[in-house]
Design a protein around this motif. Structure first.
Motif, PDB file in Angstrom:
ATOM      1  N   LEU A   1       3.850   4.269   9.448  1.00 57.59           N
ATOM      2  CA  LEU A   1       4.097   5.698   8.882  1.00 57.59           C
ATOM      3  C   LEU A   1       5.316   5.891   8.374  1.00 57.59           C
ATOM      4  O   LEU A   1       5.579   6.809   7.446  1.00 57.59           O
ATOM      5  N   LYS A   2       6.329   5.419   8.966  1.00 54.08           N
ATOM      6  CA  LYS A   2       7.631   5.717   8.672  1.00 54.08           C
ATOM      7  C   LYS A   2       7.962   5.237   7.182  1.00 54.08           C
ATOM      8  O   LYS A   2       8.865   5.669   6.767  1.00 54.08           O
ATOM      9  N   ARG A   3       7.350   4.120   6.606  1.00 54.82           N
ATOM     10  CA  ARG A   3       7.448   3.452   5.461  1.00 54.82           C
ATOM     11  C   ARG A   3       7.356   4.506   4.300  1.00 54.82           C
ATOM     12  O   ARG A   3       7.748   4.787   3.355  1.00 54.82           O
ATOM     13  N   VAL A   4       6.254   5.299   4.695  1.00 50.66           N
ATOM     14  CA  VAL A   4       5.718   6.252   3.689  1.00 50.66           C
ATOM     15  C   VAL A   4       6.593   7.789   3.982  1.00 50.66           C
ATOM     16  O   VAL A   4       6.896   8.389   2.733  1.00 50.66           O
ATOM     17  N   LEU A   5       6.890   7.817   5.132  1.00 50.02           N
ATOM     18  CA  LEU A   5       7.871   9.135   5.375  1.00 50.02           C
ATOM     19  C   LEU A   5       9.356   8.988   4.639  1.00 50.02           C
ATOM     20  O   LEU A   5      10.114  10.127   4.645  1.00 50.02           O
ATOM     21  N   ASP A   6       9.839   7.944   4.441  1.00 50.93           N
ATOM     22  CA  ASP A   6      11.095   7.721   4.140  1.00 50.93           C
ATOM     23  C   ASP A   6      11.386   8.349   2.837  1.00 50.93           C
ATOM     24  O   ASP A   6      10.604   8.070   1.844  1.00 50.93           O
ATOM     25  N   PRO A   7      12.309   9.117   2.645  1.00 48.51           N
ATOM     26  CA  PRO A   7      12.683  10.075   1.470  1.00 48.51           C
ATOM     27  C   PRO A   7      12.626   9.289   0.168  1.00 48.51           C
ATOM     28  O   PRO A   7      12.489   9.385  -0.839  1.00 48.51           O
TER      29      PRO A   7
ATOM     30  N   PRO B   1       0.957  -1.307   0.166  1.00 51.13           N
ATOM     31  CA  PRO B   1      -0.043   0.125   0.074  1.00 51.13           C
ATOM     32  C   PRO B   1       0.801   1.120   0.111  1.00 51.13           C
ATOM     33  O   PRO B   1       0.313   2.181  -0.330  1.00 51.13           O
ATOM     34  N   ALA B   2       2.224   1.316   0.401  1.00 53.08           N
ATOM     35  CA  ALA B   2       3.194   2.482   0.451  1.00 53.08           C
ATOM     36  C   ALA B   2       3.782   2.734  -0.915  1.00 53.08           C
ATOM     37  O   ALA B   2       4.529   3.517  -0.849  1.00 53.08           O
TER      38      ALA B   2
ATOM     39  N   SER C   1       6.660  10.317  -0.450  1.00 57.50           N
ATOM     40  CA  SER C   1       7.194  11.136   0.870  1.00 57.50           C
ATOM     41  C   SER C   1       6.973  12.530   0.771  1.00 57.50           C
ATOM     42  O   SER C   1       6.472  13.249   1.791  1.00 57.50           O
ATOM     43  N   SER C   2       7.322  13.277  -0.357  1.00 58.12           N
ATOM     44  CA  SER C   2       7.131  14.774  -0.421  1.00 58.12           C
ATOM     45  C   SER C   2       5.419  15.324  -0.054  1.00 58.12           C
ATOM     46  O   SER C   2       5.577  16.393   0.312  1.00 58.12           O
ATOM     47  N   GLU C   3       4.802  14.243  -0.544  1.00 63.10           N
ATOM     48  CA  GLU C   3       3.346  14.557  -0.059  1.00 63.10           C
ATOM     49  C   GLU C   3       3.034  14.905   1.483  1.00 63.10           C
ATOM     50  O   GLU C   3       1.952  15.428   1.784  1.00 63.10           O
TER      51      GLU C   3
END
Length: 524
Positions: free
Chosen positions: A124-130, A56-57, A135-137
């Motif tokens: 959440l950190k999987r999505v926030l990872d650069p 999903p990420a 992630s830019s969203e």
């Protein structure tokens, strides 16, 4: 009108597709007396398209695994677009930049692992990872941390009012921290567990016996993916599936009159609209853009391209289903070819003795580019072109793949581009307005070449305004102004249509398009 087709793939003939799918369906499941399983058979128009990944990420894959009932998010919007807790039990704002989210304590993943603060942080950190493409969203998030076994705090860089809504996007689905292969073996908290997946063809799920919100009403779900609306219609008419998404529009009346089939439709959050290249003359003239607004007969497009059933004429960029829309306040630009010609003339685009419009001594020509992913795009583009021809504009339609279309847009070489967007997938207006009307937004700067300092000011103010009434007033002002500036040309709002076997119960339509399979769907 000239029609160009570029960089498109030739599909398998419709008849062949129908025969193949019918044969496959016939062997999918034994529904006779010997089997006590309750099996739901579904056909969707599209499925995961990220190289076979079910993570999903990964891009927009979250929409499809969410549709299948595998994954869930901390919050969601119900069928009436009310923001509700899902895997979260509540939240509170601690200060301007910190939000505390309380988690449900009775949830386990499909692998038996408990869902707690550690699991949520992992997801959440999987999505926030650069390294994540999206992630830019979420660049407004400064930190996520655990403050208790079932409590997390999300800290933003600045005041960001849409924080909770941003967690609704399926990319923020909560994944088991013990997941082995997120691409191949999805592991969520939803009412259904993953069984098997055939990219581009099918997905099978089974009931999650430990689902926190009560037992699902069917044991297994077989989902087929088929882009052919004729095939999807035949499958529901023949009884080979129980639910068909987006059946053939021309069959709408016949399906409605069939006593064995129930047809339901609902306006979604998706708007079909035209990008206008504001960086290219003469489209950089507001009068020319406004003239185009008046030149388009939206009702004719709905009646012709959509058979009058799968959409309604658009007014603003947000659909009527979107709670933040200002459609009762903005300028409507009703079909008025005389007004269009008047504005064109003011902008130096005049009619010649041959009835054609001329700009700088040459025939005024417009090319409409679009893509093929959604069936309504090409016929709508063709009708748009014919309407422009009626008032003297030489028009063409060019079909491109997404990469080529984007390349043209970013290069600034296009005229108009017909697109279909869910303009509020998180239920909040900031998502679309910031990307399309904030001068630094990706689409505002690269596609539209639009910049209005007052609109910028309002968008940035709205992001930091936590008083909902004041936020709404700012969004009303934004929508009124961008309609005057004629930045994007709204064409129609999409109506989602489903055909269901008459014995299917518990099905509810959600405007977001990614909540489809729920625990409540069953058989009478």
């Amino acid at each position: 009108m000239k029609f160009n087709a570029q960089k498109t793939k030739v599909s398998i003939p419709t008849v062949a597709v129908i025969l193949i799918v019918a044969l496959l369906c016939a062997g999918c499941v034994d529904t006779g007396e010997a089997s006590k399983e309750k099996v739901l058979r579904v056909v969707f128009n599209e499925g995961p398209d990220t190289g076979g990944s079910l993570d999903p990420a990964n891009g927009w894959t979250g929409w499809y695994v969410h549709q299948a009932g595998i994954y869930e998010t901390l919050f969601y919007y119900d069928a009436d677009m009310n923001l509700m807790p899902k895997l979260a039990s509540g939240y509170k704002q601690l200060n301007d930049t910190e939000w505390e989210i309380q988690l449900r304590k009775d949830v386990t993943f499909h692998d038996g692992t408990k869902m707690d603060a550690d699991a949520v942080l992992f997801s959440l950190k999987r999505v926030l990872d650069p390294s994540n493409s999206r992630s830019s969203e979420y660049s407004f998030i400064k930190d996520v941390r655990k403050t208790g076994e079932y409590t997390i705090v999300i800290e933003t860089n600045d005041v960001y009012a849409p924080l909770i809504s941003s967690l609704v996007d399926p990319v923020m689905s909560i994944v088991s921290p013990k997941i082995v292969d997120a691409d191949k073996q999805p592991d969520g908290t939803g009412p259904f567990k993953f069984v098997s997946f055939e990219p581009g063809a099918s997905l099978e799920v089974e009931k999650n016996p430990s689902y926190w919100d009560g037992e699902a009403k069917v044991d297994r779900i077989l989902i087929q993916y088929n882009k052919d609306s004729t095939a999807r219609t035949m499958l529901i008419k023949s009884g080979d599936v129980d639910i068909s998404r987006d059946p053939l529009q021309s069959e709408y009346s016949a399906l409605k009159s069939n006593p064995d089939i129930n047809v339901t439709s609902k306006e979604t959050l998706r708007t079909y609209f035209l990008y206008i290249n504001g960086g290219k003359a003469p489209f950089n003239d507001t009068r020319v853009r406004q003239a185009l607004f008046y030149a388009i007969n939206r009702q004719e497009i709905v009646d012709t391209a959509l058979e009058g059933v799968s959409g309604i004429p658009a007014k603003g960029i947000f659909t009527n289903t979107m709670p933040w829309n200002a459609n009762n306040q903005i300028e409507s630009y009703d079909y008025n070819p005389e007004k269009a010609l008047e504005l064109f003339e003011e902008a130096g685009i005049t009619k010649g003795t041959d009835g054609k419009l001329y700009y700088n001594g040459k025939p005024f020509m417009i090319d409409i580019q679009t893509y093929t992913k959604r069936a309504a795009l090409q016929p709508s583009a063709e009708i748009l072109a014919s309407q422009l021809e009626k008032i003297g504009i030489t028009s063409t339609v060019t079909i491109l793949d997404n990469a080529a279309l984007t390349e043209n847009a970013v290069a600034g070489t296009y005229d108009l581009s017909l697109a279909a967007w869910s303009t509020a997938p998180t239920g909040d207006p900031d998502y679309f307005l910031s990307s399309h009307y904030l001068s630094t937004g990706n689409y505002a700067s690269k596609w539209l070449r639009y910049s209005n300092p007052q609109v910028d000011k309002w968008i940035l103010e709205a992001r930091t305004e936590t008083d909902e009434k004041k936020r709404a007033e700012l969004y009303d002002k934004i929508q009124i102004q961008i309609q005057k500036d004629a930045v994007l040309l709204p064409v129609f709002y999409a109506n989602e249509i489903y055909a269901l076997s008459s014995n299917v119960t518990g099905f509810e339509m959600y405007p977001n398009e990614y909540t489809i399979i729920t625990k409540d769907i069953g058989f009478a």
